[in-house]
Design a protein around this motif. Sequence first.
Motif, mmCIF file in Angstrom:
data_model
loop_
_atom_site.group_PDB
_atom_site.id
_atom_site.type_symbol
_atom_site.label_atom_id
_atom_site.label_comp_id
_atom_site.label_asym_id
_atom_site.label_seq_id
_atom_site.Cartn_x
_atom_site.Cartn_y
_atom_site.Cartn_z
ATOM 1 N N SER A 1 25.702 40.485 44.102
ATOM 2 C CA SER A 1 26.935 41.169 43.714
ATOM 3 C C SER A 1 27.439 42.094 44.819
ATOM 4 C CB SER A 1 26.719 41.968 42.425
ATOM 5 O OG SER A 1 25.795 43.020 42.614
ATOM 6 N N THR A 2 26.544 42.571 45.662
ATOM 7 C CA THR A 2 26.932 43.432 46.776
ATOM 8 C C THR A 2 27.599 42.635 47.890
ATOM 9 O OG1 THR A 2 25.153 45.006 46.323
ATOM 10 C CG2 THR A 2 26.077 45.020 48.544
ATOM 11 N N ARG A 3 27.059 41.463 48.171
ATOM 12 C CA ARG A 3 27.587 40.675 49.294
ATOM 13 C C ARG A 3 28.772 39.802 48.902
ATOM 14 N NH1 ARG A 3 22.777 36.178 49.792
ATOM 15 N NH2 ARG A 3 23.955 34.406 48.951
ATOM 16 N N ASN A 4 28.929 39.518 47.609
ATOM 17 C CA ASN A 4 30.017 38.648 47.152
ATOM 18 C C ASN A 4 30.607 39.220 45.871
ATOM 19 O OD1 ASN A 4 31.694 36.603 46.171
ATOM 20 N ND2 ASN A 4 30.338 34.967 46.846
ATOM 21 N N HIS A 5 31.856 39.687 45.941
ATOM 22 C CA HIS A 5 32.471 40.373 44.805
ATOM 23 C C HIS A 5 32.719 39.450 43.618
ATOM 24 C CE1 HIS A 5 36.038 38.515 46.577
ATOM 25 N NE2 HIS A 5 36.690 38.799 45.456
ATOM 26 N N LYS A 6 32.550 38.145 43.799
ATOM 27 C CA LYS A 6 32.707 37.228 42.668
ATOM 28 C C LYS A 6 31.522 37.301 41.694
ATOM 29 C CE LYS A 6 35.661 33.777 44.910
ATOM 30 N NZ LYS A 6 36.732 33.824 43.890
ATOM 31 N N PHE A 7 30.405 37.844 42.150
ATOM 32 C CA PHE A 7 29.255 38.071 41.267
ATOM 33 C C PHE A 7 29.376 39.482 40.674
ATOM 34 C CE2 PHE A 7 27.519 34.820 44.134
ATOM 35 C CZ PHE A 7 26.970 33.931 43.223
ATOM 36 N N LYS A 8 29.347 39.563 39.370
ATOM 37 C CA LYS A 8 29.429 40.856 38.679
ATOM 38 C C LYS A 8 28.095 41.105 37.978
ATOM 39 C CE LYS A 8 34.384 40.528 37.750
ATOM 40 N NZ LYS A 8 35.415 40.547 36.693
ATOM 41 N N TYR A 9 27.508 42.235 38.235
ATOM 42 C CA TYR A 9 26.187 42.549 37.683
ATOM 43 C C TYR A 9 26.276 43.655 36.642
ATOM 44 C CZ TYR A 9 21.449 44.419 37.358
ATOM 45 O OH TYR A 9 20.243 44.884 36.895
ATOM 46 N N ILE A 10 25.726 43.409 35.462
ATOM 47 C CA ILE A 10 25.579 44.461 34.450
ATOM 48 C C ILE A 10 24.170 44.368 33.880
ATOM 49 C CG2 ILE A 10 28.031 44.461 33.848
ATOM 50 C CD1 ILE A 10 27.219 43.017 31.236
ATOM 51 N N ARG A 11 23.674 45.475 33.376
ATOM 52 C CA ARG A 11 22.323 45.514 32.817
ATOM 53 C C ARG A 11 22.366 46.062 31.402
ATOM 54 N NH1 ARG A 11 16.908 45.440 34.601
ATOM 55 N NH2 ARG A 11 15.505 46.777 33.404
ATOM 56 N N GLN A 12 21.557 45.493 30.538
ATOM 57 C CA GLN A 12 21.438 45.974 29.168
ATOM 58 C C GLN A 12 19.958 46.051 28.800
ATOM 59 O OE1 GLN A 12 23.475 42.748 26.981
ATOM 60 N NE2 GLN A 12 21.492 41.882 26.441
ATOM 61 N N GLU A 13 19.668 46.790 27.748
ATOM 62 C CA GLU A 13 18.307 46.796 27.224
ATOM 63 C C GLU A 13 17.986 45.406 26.692
ATOM 64 O OE1 GLU A 13 17.580 49.801 24.365
ATOM 65 O OE2 GLU A 13 18.240 51.447 25.656
ATOM 66 N N ASN A 14 16.722 45.040 26.723
ATOM 67 C CA ASN A 14 16.327 43.705 26.302
ATOM 68 C C ASN A 14 16.688 43.447 24.842
ATOM 69 O OD1 ASN A 14 13.734 41.931 25.093
ATOM 70 N ND2 ASN A 14 14.749 41.132 26.907
ATOM 71 N N GLN A 15 17.632 42.523 24.636
ATOM 72 C CA GLN A 15 18.086 42.181 23.291
ATOM 73 C C GLN A 15 18.125 40.676 23.047
ATOM 74 O OE1 GLN A 15 21.700 44.559 22.115
ATOM 75 N NE2 GLN A 15 21.495 45.341 24.197
ATOM 76 N N GLY A 16 17.798 39.898 24.071
ATOM 77 C CA GLY A 16 17.830 38.450 23.917
ATOM 78 C C GLY A 16 19.053 37.845 24.587
ATOM 79 N N GLN A 17 18.958 36.537 24.875
ATOM 80 C CA GLN A 17 20.013 35.902 25.648
ATOM 81 C C GLN A 17 21.306 35.737 24.859
ATOM 82 O OE1 GLN A 17 18.493 32.177 27.071
ATOM 83 N NE2 GLN A 17 18.293 31.268 25.053
ATOM 84 N N GLY A 18 21.223 35.689 23.520
ATOM 85 C CA GLY A 18 22.439 35.608 22.719
ATOM 86 C C GLY A 18 23.295 36.844 22.900
ATOM 87 N N SER A 19 22.660 38.017 22.834
ATOM 88 C CA SER A 19 23.366 39.277 23.044
ATOM 89 C C SER A 19 23.932 39.351 24.455
ATOM 90 C CB SER A 19 22.415 40.453 22.805
ATOM 91 O OG SER A 19 23.005 41.682 23.188
ATOM 92 N N ALA A 20 23.154 38.908 25.445
ATOM 93 C CA ALA A 20 23.609 38.922 26.838
ATOM 94 C C ALA A 20 24.842 38.040 27.012
ATOM 95 C CB ALA A 20 22.490 38.470 27.762
ATOM 96 N N ARG A 21 24.829 36.863 26.404
ATOM 97 C CA ARG A 21 25.989 35.977 26.512
ATOM 98 C C ARG A 21 27.212 36.576 25.826
ATOM 99 N NH1 ARG A 21 22.270 31.242 24.855
ATOM 100 N NH2 ARG A 21 21.609 30.306 26.831
#
Length: 339
Positions: free
Chosen positions: A60-80
């Motif tokens: 995400s630092t080298r390519n602005h097309k990648f966006k990074y966010i972090r959440q507490e572990n809740q499972g991939q459904g929540s992440a999606r």
Amino acid sequence: MPKLSPAETNISFILPVFNVAPYLEKCLNSIEQQTSSNWEAILVDDGSTDNSSTICKAYSTRNHKFKYIRQENQGQGSARNNGIKLAQGSYICFIDPDDWIESETTKELLALMDSSDADFANFGFDFFTEDGISTRSFNRFSQLELTGREIFERAMLDRGIYSTPWSKIYRTTYLRSHNVQFPELRAYEDLYFSRKLALHARKCLFAQKIYYHALVRSDSTTRKMTKEKFTQAIEAVEIERLALLNYNSPKKERDLFDAHVLKFTSGLIIQAAFRIKDKMEFMACIEMLRSAGLFGRFPALRVLSHLTLTNQLMALVSRSPVLTKFAATGFSLVGIKPY
């Protein structure tokens, strides 16, 4: 982090990232190597404890097309779901971070969707072992387009419209307008998503080409069978029942739903017979299905008739869990195992 213009974000790739450091760079490289630049990649870190976070931040630092966010572990459904909220693209694709895509994926899928008013499109995919051996592929669809209620009926039984969320491209406005999201489960969340997706769909397309490569990992949590997984499976079916059926649902739709549940639970039992080594634990899982009303009585012929011959045989075999477990043990000894 700079925002991308709509012209740059015709497609949003959403990745639920959790402890996949050894595989992540191959996945992200396959996105970065797209022949079309009209994409963004939303990397939703679901509380990783390995080097995944560092890798995501570096991209995400080298390519602005990648966006990074972090959440507490809740499972991939929540992440999606969080990725869906943030997506700026006209279309959405999900990618599991240990998989990878073809370089023409963005260009060709955008062309397919832009030329149609379809709500989503299905495309081909295959499975690879960690040794690089291709095991199964799915890219021969019996039609190029479906409309109306047949979309829902096909999705219910995984006939060309598979439960895997990463085998499709979705129109973002369709997902949002019909509130198509993943339930807050840690397993089998894709079961509901696929049916909810198809429930109101007017048109879907089929691309007879493989764009997605899925890695089959022996240590993957999706392949482990436990009592907790059975609890999640039972919850997933109940969420589906509440969303898809009501007291006024016609008998045909109830039979279709029962056939779907029968197909799902039969596969669950057969997988468990191979993957749960302790016989007592296996039988405890069967009892969980029985207590939830998902196992016991012999399926009615009108319900069985909705299934393919292979699925009918699986349904009949799984009705005898002791025999199923015995057969699985024998097959395992000679190296025969289900996917």
